[in-house]
Scaffold this motif. Structure first.
Motif, PDB file in Angstrom:
ATOM      1  N   ASP A  84      -7.717   8.949   2.962  1.00  0.00           N
ATOM      2  CA  ASP A  84      -6.295   9.288   2.796  1.00  0.00           C
ATOM      3  C   ASP A  84      -6.169  10.737   2.331  1.00  0.00           C
ATOM      4  O   ASP A  84      -5.416  11.537   2.907  1.00  0.00           O
ATOM      5  N   GLU A  85      -6.934  11.078   1.295  1.00  0.00           N
ATOM      6  CA  GLU A  85      -6.834  12.433   0.734  1.00  0.00           C
ATOM      7  C   GLU A  85      -7.269  13.491   1.751  1.00  0.00           C
ATOM      8  O   GLU A  85      -6.639  14.543   1.872  1.00  0.00           O
TER       9      GLU A  85
ATOM     10  N   LEU B 281      -9.492   5.563   0.178  1.00  0.00           N
ATOM     11  CA  LEU B 281      -8.752   6.538  -0.629  1.00  0.00           C
ATOM     12  C   LEU B 281      -9.218   7.959  -0.315  1.00  0.00           C
ATOM     13  O   LEU B 281      -8.393   8.873  -0.150  1.00  0.00           O
TER      14      LEU B 281
ATOM     15  N   PHE C 131     -12.524   0.463  -0.878  1.00  0.00           N
ATOM     16  CA  PHE C 131     -11.372   1.131  -1.482  1.00  0.00           C
ATOM     17  C   PHE C 131     -11.655   2.632  -1.623  1.00  0.00           C
ATOM     18  O   PHE C 131     -10.807   3.473  -1.308  1.00  0.00           O
TER      19      PHE C 131
ATOM     20  N   GLU D  25      -1.550  -2.598  -3.929  1.00  0.00           N
ATOM     21  CA  GLU D  25      -2.939  -2.769  -3.481  1.00  0.00           C
ATOM     22  C   GLU D  25      -3.691  -1.454  -3.333  1.00  0.00           C
ATOM     23  O   GLU D  25      -4.912  -1.411  -3.414  1.00  0.00           O
ATOM     24  N   PHE D  26      -2.936  -0.377  -3.094  1.00  0.00           N
ATOM     25  CA  PHE D  26      -3.583   0.896  -2.766  1.00  0.00           C
ATOM     26  C   PHE D  26      -2.605   2.012  -3.082  1.00  0.00           C
ATOM     27  O   PHE D  26      -1.408   1.874  -2.821  1.00  0.00           O
ATOM     28  N   ALA D  27      -3.083   3.101  -3.664  1.00  0.00           N
ATOM     29  CA  ALA D  27      -2.209   4.255  -3.891  1.00  0.00           C
ATOM     30  C   ALA D  27      -3.059   5.513  -3.919  1.00  0.00           C
ATOM     31  O   ALA D  27      -4.163   5.516  -4.465  1.00  0.00           O
ATOM     32  N   SER D  28      -2.535   6.574  -3.311  1.00  0.00           N
ATOM     33  CA  SER D  28      -3.281   7.830  -3.231  1.00  0.00           C
ATOM     34  C   SER D  28      -2.740   8.831  -4.244  1.00  0.00           C
ATOM     35  O   SER D  28      -1.799   8.541  -4.983  1.00  0.00           O
ATOM     36  N   SER D  29      -3.314  10.037  -4.229  1.00  0.00           N
ATOM     37  CA  SER D  29      -2.871  11.059  -5.182  1.00  0.00           C
ATOM     38  C   SER D  29      -1.418  11.447  -4.947  1.00  0.00           C
ATOM     39  O   SER D  29      -0.755  11.937  -5.862  1.00  0.00           O
ATOM     40  N   ALA D  30      -0.903  11.233  -3.721  1.00  0.00           N
ATOM     41  CA  ALA D  30       0.510  11.544  -3.460  1.00  0.00           C
ATOM     42  C   ALA D  30       1.411  10.681  -4.348  1.00  0.00           C
ATOM     43  O   ALA D  30       2.433  11.143  -4.861  1.00  0.00           O
TER      44      ALA D  30
ATOM     45  N   ARG E 273       0.831  -1.205   0.000  1.00  0.00           N
ATOM     46  CA  ARG E 273       0.000   0.000   0.000  1.00  0.00           C
ATOM     47  C   ARG E 273       0.866   1.256   0.000  1.00  0.00           C
ATOM     48  O   ARG E 273       1.725   1.412   0.865  1.00  0.00           O
ATOM     49  N   VAL E 274       0.615   2.135  -0.975  1.00  0.00           N
ATOM     50  CA  VAL E 274       1.315   3.427  -1.004  1.00  0.00           C
ATOM     51  C   VAL E 274       0.318   4.510  -0.602  1.00  0.00           C
ATOM     52  O   VAL E 274      -0.281   5.164  -1.467  1.00  0.00           O
ATOM     53  N   ASP E 275       0.097   4.653   0.711  1.00  0.00           N
ATOM     54  CA  ASP E 275      -0.732   5.775   1.140  1.00  0.00           C
ATOM     55  C   ASP E 275       0.144   7.027   1.131  1.00  0.00           C
ATOM     56  O   ASP E 275       1.335   6.962   0.802  1.00  0.00           O
ATOM     57  N   SER E 276      -0.434   8.164   1.515  1.00  0.00           N
ATOM     58  CA  SER E 276       0.320   9.424   1.402  1.00  0.00           C
ATOM     59  C   SER E 276       1.536   9.465   2.310  1.00  0.00           C
ATOM     60  O   SER E 276       2.466  10.221   2.052  1.00  0.00           O
ATOM     61  N   SER E 277       1.546   8.635   3.370  1.00  0.00           N
ATOM     62  CA  SER E 277       2.724   8.621   4.249  1.00  0.00           C
ATOM     63  C   SER E 277       3.878   7.833   3.635  1.00  0.00           C
ATOM     64  O   SER E 277       5.030   7.988   4.047  1.00  0.00           O
ATOM     65  N   LYS E 278       3.575   6.983   2.664  1.00  0.00           N
ATOM     66  CA  LYS E 278       4.618   6.135   2.058  1.00  0.00           C
ATOM     67  C   LYS E 278       5.117   6.674   0.715  1.00  0.00           C
ATOM     68  O   LYS E 278       6.168   6.248   0.228  1.00  0.00           O
TER      69      LYS E 278
END
Lengths: 111, 138
Positions: free
Chosen positions: B45-46, B42, B38, A52-57, A19-24
């Motif tokens: 997160d934003e 997401l 999901f 598995e997961f990625a945000s706009s960051a 998972r690449v959330d904004s902290s990663k």
């Protein structure tokens, strides 16, 4: 998140697992910086098969890296993105900025 | 799930994985499918990233209050902070078409929140701070 990096003859392959959330996202940014800024290599494949997961960051990191490598005559190829991740690219309006491939082999071979 | 569950964390992006896991578990408990889960994660997160970067401007002493609620019709994620007022109208919309060179990085988070959820509301109260309410209809 686990990042692995493989140096091939014609390009570098970054595999992102988890998972690449904004902290990663900064860790992914640092990996691009290592490849582009330090190793001066500008052809990069991102293997997204286990992302598995990625945000706009994460998208911002990709866009910034793409701008840099394009300026050097290189590119970023995105391989094996899930349908859900492709939907996020679509929502963000950035699908047209990248080339997507069904396999890492195809993505590497197209450099 | 119970009608409502709460989590409070300090305004440090390193806490984001815990917030997302909390929202994911609430979604699971409420019986949301994978796509809806999901979307809620997401959007959260934003929204959290906006709170840390804009409302608290990177300051780690603040608090983020997270509440997940489920009704028969809706799953609601509410995030509250006591930081500086956040006015979504002041965020320029992202450029969604055009060449790479023309693309700016900003505005994508807000755009994704609004695209992924059925309703997103921002409220600011001078005494109590910012509240963002994000609703997924079931």
């Amino acid at each position: 998140m686990i990042l692995t990096h493989e140096v091939l003859k014609r390009c570098d392959v970054i595999k992102i697992k988890g998972r690449v959330d904004s902290s990663k996202a900064p860790e992914v940014e640092a990996k691009f910086q290592e490849i582009i800024g330090e190793a001066k290599r500008y052809n990069i494949v991102v293997d997204m098969s286990e992302l598995e997961f990625a945000s706009s960051a994460f998208l911002r990191v990709l866009i910034a890296a793409m701008k840099t490598v394009r300026g050097k005559g290189g590119g970023i190829h995105l391989a094996t993105a899930s349908d859900r991740m492709k939907d996020v690219f679509q929502l963000a309006g950035i699908t047209s900025l990248f080339k997507f491939y069904d396999t890492v082999t195809q993505a590497v071979g197209d450099f | 799930m119970q009608t409502s569950r709460d989590l409070t964390v300090s305004s440090d992006l390193d806490n984001l994985p815990f917030v997302l896991e909390f929202v994911r578990l609430c979604c699971l408990e409420a019986g949301l499918d994978d796509d809806a889960t999901f979307a809620c994660e997401l959007a959260t997160d934003e929204a959290c990233t906006n709170i840390v970067e804009h409302a608290y401007q990177g300051r780690e002493g603040g608090k983020i209050y997270v509440r997940c609620q489920c009704t028969p019709e809706e799953f609601i994620v509410e995030l509250h902070d006591n930081g500086a007022p956040f006015n979504p109208a002041q965020v320029a919309p992202p450029q969604l078409v055009g060449d790479l060179a023309d693309r700016e990085a900003g505005g994508l988070g807000l755009h994704l929140m609004r695209s992924l959820m059925d309703e997103v509301r921002f409220e600011f109260d001078g005494q109590n701070g910012n509240t963002v309410t994000m609703i997924k209809r079931l």
